[in-house]
Design a protein around this motif. Structure first.
Motif, mmCIF file in Angstrom:
data_model
loop_
_atom_site.group_PDB
_atom_site.id
_atom_site.type_symbol
_atom_site.label_atom_id
_atom_site.label_comp_id
_atom_site.label_asym_id
_atom_site.label_seq_id
_atom_site.Cartn_x
_atom_site.Cartn_y
_atom_site.Cartn_z
ATOM 1 N N PHE A 238 0.823 -1.213 0.000
ATOM 2 C CA PHE A 238 0.000 0.000 0.000
ATOM 3 C C PHE A 238 0.853 1.257 0.000
ATOM 4 O O PHE A 238 0.442 2.294 -0.530
ATOM 5 C CB PHE A 238 -0.984 -0.019 1.179
ATOM 6 C CG PHE A 238 -2.215 -0.800 0.877
ATOM 7 C CD1 PHE A 238 -2.247 -2.169 1.057
ATOM 8 C CD2 PHE A 238 -3.342 -0.175 0.375
ATOM 9 C CE1 PHE A 238 -3.371 -2.901 0.746
ATOM 10 C CE2 PHE A 238 -4.474 -0.895 0.063
ATOM 11 C CZ PHE A 238 -4.493 -2.265 0.256
ATOM 12 N N LYS A 239 2.017 1.146 0.551
ATOM 13 C CA LYS A 239 2.923 2.311 0.508
ATOM 14 C C LYS A 239 3.314 2.574 -0.944
ATOM 15 O O LYS A 239 3.288 3.724 -1.413
ATOM 16 C CB LYS A 239 4.153 1.999 1.346
ATOM 17 C CG LYS A 239 5.103 3.151 1.486
ATOM 18 C CD LYS A 239 6.260 2.767 2.370
ATOM 19 C CE LYS A 239 7.368 3.777 2.230
ATOM 20 N NZ LYS A 239 8.599 3.363 2.864
ATOM 21 N N GLN A 240 3.643 1.508 -1.631
ATOM 22 C CA GLN A 240 3.996 1.634 -3.052
ATOM 23 C C GLN A 240 2.793 2.171 -3.838
ATOM 24 O O GLN A 240 2.933 3.024 -4.709
ATOM 25 C CB GLN A 240 4.384 0.245 -3.568
ATOM 26 C CG GLN A 240 5.176 0.255 -4.848
ATOM 27 C CD GLN A 240 5.564 -1.158 -5.265
ATOM 28 O OE1 GLN A 240 5.401 -2.128 -4.527
ATOM 29 N NE2 GLN A 240 6.060 -1.287 -6.465
ATOM 30 N N ALA A 241 1.610 1.661 -3.508
ATOM 31 C CA ALA A 241 0.403 2.094 -4.230
ATOM 32 C C ALA A 241 0.128 3.572 -3.984
ATOM 33 O O ALA A 241 -0.232 4.311 -4.909
ATOM 34 C CB ALA A 241 -0.796 1.254 -3.781
ATOM 35 N N ARG A 242 0.323 3.994 -2.742
ATOM 36 C CA ARG A 242 0.058 5.420 -2.443
ATOM 37 C C ARG A 242 1.049 6.322 -3.166
ATOM 38 O O ARG A 242 0.704 7.410 -3.614
ATOM 39 C CB ARG A 242 0.085 5.654 -0.934
ATOM 40 C CG ARG A 242 -1.233 5.324 -0.248
ATOM 41 C CD ARG A 242 -1.261 5.870 1.165
ATOM 42 N NE ARG A 242 -0.471 5.047 2.058
ATOM 43 C CZ ARG A 242 -0.914 3.936 2.627
ATOM 44 N NH1 ARG A 242 -2.139 3.529 2.429
ATOM 45 N NH2 ARG A 242 -0.146 3.240 3.423
ATOM 46 N N GLN A 243 2.279 5.851 -3.265
ATOM 47 C CA GLN A 243 3.263 6.654 -4.005
ATOM 48 C C GLN A 243 2.862 6.770 -5.467
ATOM 49 O O GLN A 243 2.939 7.848 -6.062
ATOM 50 C CB GLN A 243 4.647 5.991 -3.904
ATOM 51 C CG GLN A 243 5.302 6.164 -2.556
ATOM 52 C CD GLN A 243 6.624 5.425 -2.470
ATOM 53 O OE1 GLN A 243 7.033 4.743 -3.398
ATOM 54 N NE2 GLN A 243 7.291 5.551 -1.347
ATOM 55 N N LEU A 244 2.426 5.662 -6.041
ATOM 56 C CA LEU A 244 2.002 5.690 -7.446
ATOM 57 C C LEU A 244 0.753 6.544 -7.610
ATOM 58 O O LEU A 244 0.617 7.278 -8.589
ATOM 59 C CB LEU A 244 1.736 4.268 -7.945
ATOM 60 C CG LEU A 244 2.970 3.391 -8.118
ATOM 61 C CD1 LEU A 244 2.567 1.944 -8.345
ATOM 62 C CD2 LEU A 244 3.817 3.876 -9.270
ATOM 63 N N ALA A 245 -0.140 6.447 -6.638
ATOM 64 C CA ALA A 245 -1.364 7.256 -6.713
ATOM 65 C C ALA A 245 -1.020 8.743 -6.605
ATOM 66 O O ALA A 245 -1.640 9.583 -7.275
ATOM 67 C CB ALA A 245 -2.323 6.849 -5.594
ATOM 68 N N TYR A 246 -0.044 9.051 -5.798
ATOM 69 C CA TYR A 246 0.376 10.451 -5.671
ATOM 70 C C TYR A 246 0.943 10.948 -6.997
ATOM 71 O O TYR A 246 0.724 12.088 -7.404
ATOM 72 C CB TYR A 246 1.418 10.566 -4.554
ATOM 73 C CG TYR A 246 1.941 11.958 -4.324
ATOM 74 C CD1 TYR A 246 3.187 12.336 -4.802
ATOM 75 C CD2 TYR A 246 1.183 12.904 -3.650
ATOM 76 C CE1 TYR A 246 3.664 13.616 -4.599
ATOM 77 C CE2 TYR A 246 1.650 14.189 -3.452
ATOM 78 C CZ TYR A 246 2.905 14.540 -3.921
ATOM 79 O OH TYR A 246 3.380 15.814 -3.725
ATOM 80 N N ALA A 247 1.694 10.058 -7.668
ATOM 81 C CA ALA A 247 2.327 10.459 -8.925
ATOM 82 C C ALA A 247 1.332 10.509 -10.079
ATOM 83 O O ALA A 247 1.423 11.368 -10.946
ATOM 84 C CB ALA A 247 3.462 9.492 -9.258
ATOM 85 N N HIS A 248 0.399 9.536 -10.107
ATOM 86 C CA HIS A 248 -0.468 9.414 -11.287
ATOM 87 C C HIS A 248 -1.925 9.732 -11.014
ATOM 88 O O HIS A 248 -2.743 9.582 -11.898
ATOM 89 C CB HIS A 248 -0.370 7.977 -11.840
ATOM 90 C CG HIS A 248 1.009 7.609 -12.286
ATOM 91 N ND1 HIS A 248 1.478 7.903 -13.551
ATOM 92 C CD2 HIS A 248 2.025 7.002 -11.640
ATOM 93 C CE1 HIS A 248 2.721 7.470 -13.654
ATOM 94 N NE2 HIS A 248 3.082 6.915 -12.509
ATOM 95 N N GLY A 249 -2.238 10.097 -9.810
ATOM 96 C CA GLY A 249 -3.618 10.460 -9.519
ATOM 97 C C GLY A 249 -4.418 9.340 -8.893
ATOM 98 O O GLY A 249 -5.313 9.579 -8.093
ATOM 99 N N SER A 250 -4.109 8.102 -9.281
ATOM 100 C CA SER A 250 -4.826 6.965 -8.723
ATOM 101 C C SER A 250 -4.023 5.707 -8.983
ATOM 102 O O SER A 250 -3.085 5.712 -9.787
ATOM 103 C CB SER A 250 -6.199 6.862 -9.383
ATOM 104 O OG SER A 250 -6.955 5.855 -8.777
#
Lengths: 235, 554
Positions: free
Chosen positions: B180-192
């Motif tokens: 989820f940490k990785q997912a949140r970073q990606l979501a921060y970068a790409h919006g979701s």
């Protein structure tokens, strides 16, 4: 080079002042670097070497070592003398500089390194030894003084040995390819034959060990002469 | 994306490397300064020993890194390297998902929510947190998840539930956090970002707590998942969790299914006839095949098969065609592939003549009862070649999807099971142990009819299997058991009457099996037609292609 040859005494003095807070006299005589200083209270009330004085001595020795290794002058011998005017005595440490490099390059052990140190004591309280007494030390001189120093330490290390053999001091010098050892005895009474044999054997062993290390091919030393006080049998 | 945001994303992804490189540079500079300050002798000595020291340090570092990565962290705590799948790797759109129209409609809604998240936030809404896909294996859940990611244009993290399970306690929860940490970073970068968890039931089963207050290791993993999806912390990033499971919803923990977590559920069923035909068309397009092949018939033949099964059938058919040195796949190859997958590979055994006759009459009994009495199933093959542990087989399947079974159908199943026994008994007067599995099947069905489905004639209604037997009176148990025996005996009597009445057909089939070993659908129908007993053929429906595929623009 950190310590240029033409200014070696000055830079050594400045180093000691800066790091040990001691004012030393430094002279380069040929290939020998002489350093001397005065301390108060070489012997403490516990009849042992004063810790502060020893630290001063070690510090000055270390500074001299550093200087002799990091200079473009060819320094073969390092002599450090510390005098106590109050006691009226001094102690001199003499080192062969290649031995210092040897221990840094881990060629031999620490015990071996310690055994290659010349330690001499005398009753001259003045640190400013006259320039005529400071001469360029040669390797035979060093070997002679090392043999004498080690014998002296062996003879005085155990108080019973010094009582039995009655030797208070051993001095050595080189004389024309010969090492001359002079044993100063506390009494004039002659030693027994067996005692003399023991002493001879000890001298021969130490001398052989030193000659093997510094002159393995026998090029510098070809004889050993032992001398005692008047009345004793010369060998 | 602003410069500050870009810097933040870069820092989040590479902070460790930056710190290590920066420290190394500072150390090198400090070393150079230190060496320059040394006295000449010591400087020379240090530089002389530097290469050896660097070599020894390098060896020590390599050993340390190896031990650290393999023993301490690398194999245990780290997620698989391939957990992050980029959109360019996925390349699956809704067009590639055949069938599943209802599921795709729901998925499209999720896609549009992800695409219009800015507008949604402006209104004050939140995109969904979780989407659960439930269905049998091989029905296209993973494929649909990939299509959602591709259509929405967001990063896609994929992981299986079993990857969270390790011997050491706490590793599962740690992996959930990492994911989820990785997912949140990606979501921060790409919006979701979409996180797809396959086999969710591995970690999503109802939690168990033992009497000592502890619990299983999967409890901690699941707790962490619950917290990450909708816990105490402020989760501002749009991370959508898509879960897939074969297990029934009742198996999953209720906390996982509540609104705020997996609040959307998509039920993905096995494909119907039209979808099966579309699937066959889709997979056959990828291989050379006979253009005149009746694909509708293939669709009817594969009732109850999932898309993965159909893909497997076409692959197996291609192998069979190659083995038989044909340059294209024919109908025969496909039917052989279906039989190979369902029944297993044929292993002819050397049997005595009497054993062959026993088997032939056994299978003939099944076949005649099935063809004559069964309301929903067709017989596609009868064989006396050894397959998968059975000496013979009568292969049948429903004509169309059946979601329920009525009394008539279950009784027909019982009679079909008893057909083999009766075939042997009528012919030889004695039977063999080959009837054991048939009896078990028939007994189970009869028992279920009476004890669980209230289909007995004695009027007992209810499911008596849920009550402990000790709480049911002996008289009721006797009545229920008697009813079961009556059903079995009644079915056996009916089957015996049928076979004796149609014995010439049974005998004929047995002789044909002894001669040819196997009979196909057409052979079977032809023989029944000889005796005037052919069933009215169900006309093959003209199958039209399914509705236009759903796209995100629809």
């Amino acid at each position: 080079m950190t310590f240029p040859a033409d200014r070696l005494p000055e830079t050594v003095r400045a180093l000691c002042l800066k790091e040990q807070k001691v004012d030393v006299q430094a002279r380069l005589v040929g290939h020998t670097l002489y350093m001397s200083c005065a301390v108060d209270g070489l012997i403490g009330v516990d009849l042992d070497f004063d810790k502060k004085a020893l630290e001063t001595l070690e510090g000055v020795m270390m500074s001299g070592t550093r200087a002799s290794l990091s200079t473009d002058a060819k320094v073969d011998f390092l002599s450090v003398r510390v005098a106590d005017a109050r006691l009226g005595s001094s102690i001199t440490l003499l080192r062969y500089v290649p031995d210092i490099k040897g221990i840094l390059y881990m060629r031999y052990s620490r015990d071996e390194f310690e055994s290659r140190l010349v330690i001499e004591t005398d009753g001259a309280p003045d640190p400013d030894v006259s320039q005529e007494e400071q001469k360029d030390i040669t390797l035979p001189d060093f070997m002679a003084r090392l043999v004498a120093s080690r014998l002296h330490r062996q003879l005085t290390g155990n108080p019973l040995v010094s009582v039995f053999l009655r030797v208070s001091q051993v001095r050595g010098r080189a004389d024309g390819g010969e090492v001359v050892l002079v044993c100063v005895r506390a009494e004039d009474e002659p030693l027994s034959e067996s005692s003399l044999d023991v002493l001879d054997a000890a001298v021969a062993e130490v001398a052989l060990d030193v000659f093997k290390k510094y002159d393995p091919n026998g090029l510098l030393i070809h004889g050993l002469l032992k001398k005692g006080p008047p009345g004793n049998r010369p060998r | 994306m602003g410069l500050l945001r870009r810097f933040k994303i870069f820092w989040m992804n590479h902070w460790l490397a930056v710190v290590l490189i920066g420290s190394s540079v500072l150390l090198v500079l400090a070393t150079i300064y230190g060496i320059s300050k040394l006295e000449s002798f010591y400087r020379t000595m240090t530089l002389a020993t530097l290469p050896l020291q660097l070599l020894m340090t390098g060896f020590s570092a390599i050993i340390f890194v190896f031990l650290y990565s393999t023993v301490l962290q690398g194999r245990m705590g780290r997620l698989g390297k391939k957990s992050r799948i980029s959109l360019s790797d996925v390349k699956v759109t809704f067009k590639d998902v055949i069938g599943l129209e209802n599921a795709k409609k729901e998925a499209l809604e999720v896609v549009q929510l992800l695409k219009d998240r800015a507008k949604l936030k402006a209104i004050g809404g939140n995109i969904i947190k979780g989407l659960l896909m439930v269905g049998p294996p091989g029905t296209g859940k993973t494929l649909l998840a990939k299509a959602i990611a591709t259509e929405a244009g967001v990063p896609f993290l994929s992981i299986s539930g079993s990857e969270f399970v390790e011997v050491f306690v706490g590793v599962g929860a740690s992996r959930v956090r990492q994911l989820f940490k990785q997912a949140r970073q990606l979501a921060y970068a790409h919006g979701s970002c979409i996180v797809f968890i396959d086999e969710l039931d591995v970690i999503g089963r109802g939690r168990h707590f033992n009497s000592f207050g502890g619990g299983e290791e999967t409890n901690s993993t699941q707790n962490q998942l619950l917290v990450e999806m909708d816990g105490l912390g402020e989760k501002t990033q749009n991370v959508v969790v898509v879960g897939a499971t074969n297990a029934d919803e009742g198996v999953l923990d209720k906390a996982l299914l509540r609104p705020g977590r997996f609040d959307r559920k998509i039920y993905i069923d096995l494909p119907n006839l039209n979808e099966r035909v579309d699937l066959f068309r889709y997979y056959l397009k990828k291989i050379k095949h006979d253009a005149l092949m009746d694909i509708g018939r293939l669709g009817r033949r594969c009732v109850g098969k999932s898309p993965a099964d159909i893909m497997n059938v076409t692959k197996e058919a291609a192998l069979i065609a190659t083995r038989n040195k044909r340059d294209r796949v024919t109908y025969t190859d496909i039917t052989e592939a279906i039989e190979r997958i369902d029944l297993g590979i044929a292993h002819p055994l050397s049997m005595s003549q009497i054993e062959r006759e026993n088997t032939a009459y056994h299978e003939a009994g099944h076949l005649v009862v099935l063809y004559t009495l069964h309301p929903t199933d067709d017989v596609f093959k009868a064989s006396i070649i050894h397959r998968g542990g059975a000496l013979g087989v009568v292969y049948h399947s429903p004509r169309e999807e059946q979601h329920t079974s009525n009394r008539e159908r279950i009784l027909a199943d019982i009679k079909v099971s008893l057909g083999g026994y009766m075939g042997e008994k009528v012919k030889f007067g004695v039977t063999t142990n080959g009837v054991s599995s048939d009896f078990a099947h028939a007994m189970k069905l009869a028992h279920t009819m009476v004890w669980r489905l209230g289909m007995g004639r004695n009027g007992f209604v209810g499911d008596y299997s849920v009550i402990p037997e000790s709480q049911i009176s002996d008289s009721i148990k006797d009545k229920l058991n008697n009813e079961t025996y009556e059903i079995l005996n009644g079915c056996a009597k009916d089957v015996e009457e049928l076979l004796r009445a149609d014995w010439p057909i049974v005998d004929r089939f047995a002789q044909e099996l002894l001669k040819r070993n196997e009979l196909e659908f057409d052979d079977i129908h032809a023989i029944f037609a000889e005796y005037g007993k052919a069933r009215e053929q169900v006309p093959i429906q003209t199958v039209t292609p399914s509705d236009p595929p759903l796209t995100s623009g629809a």
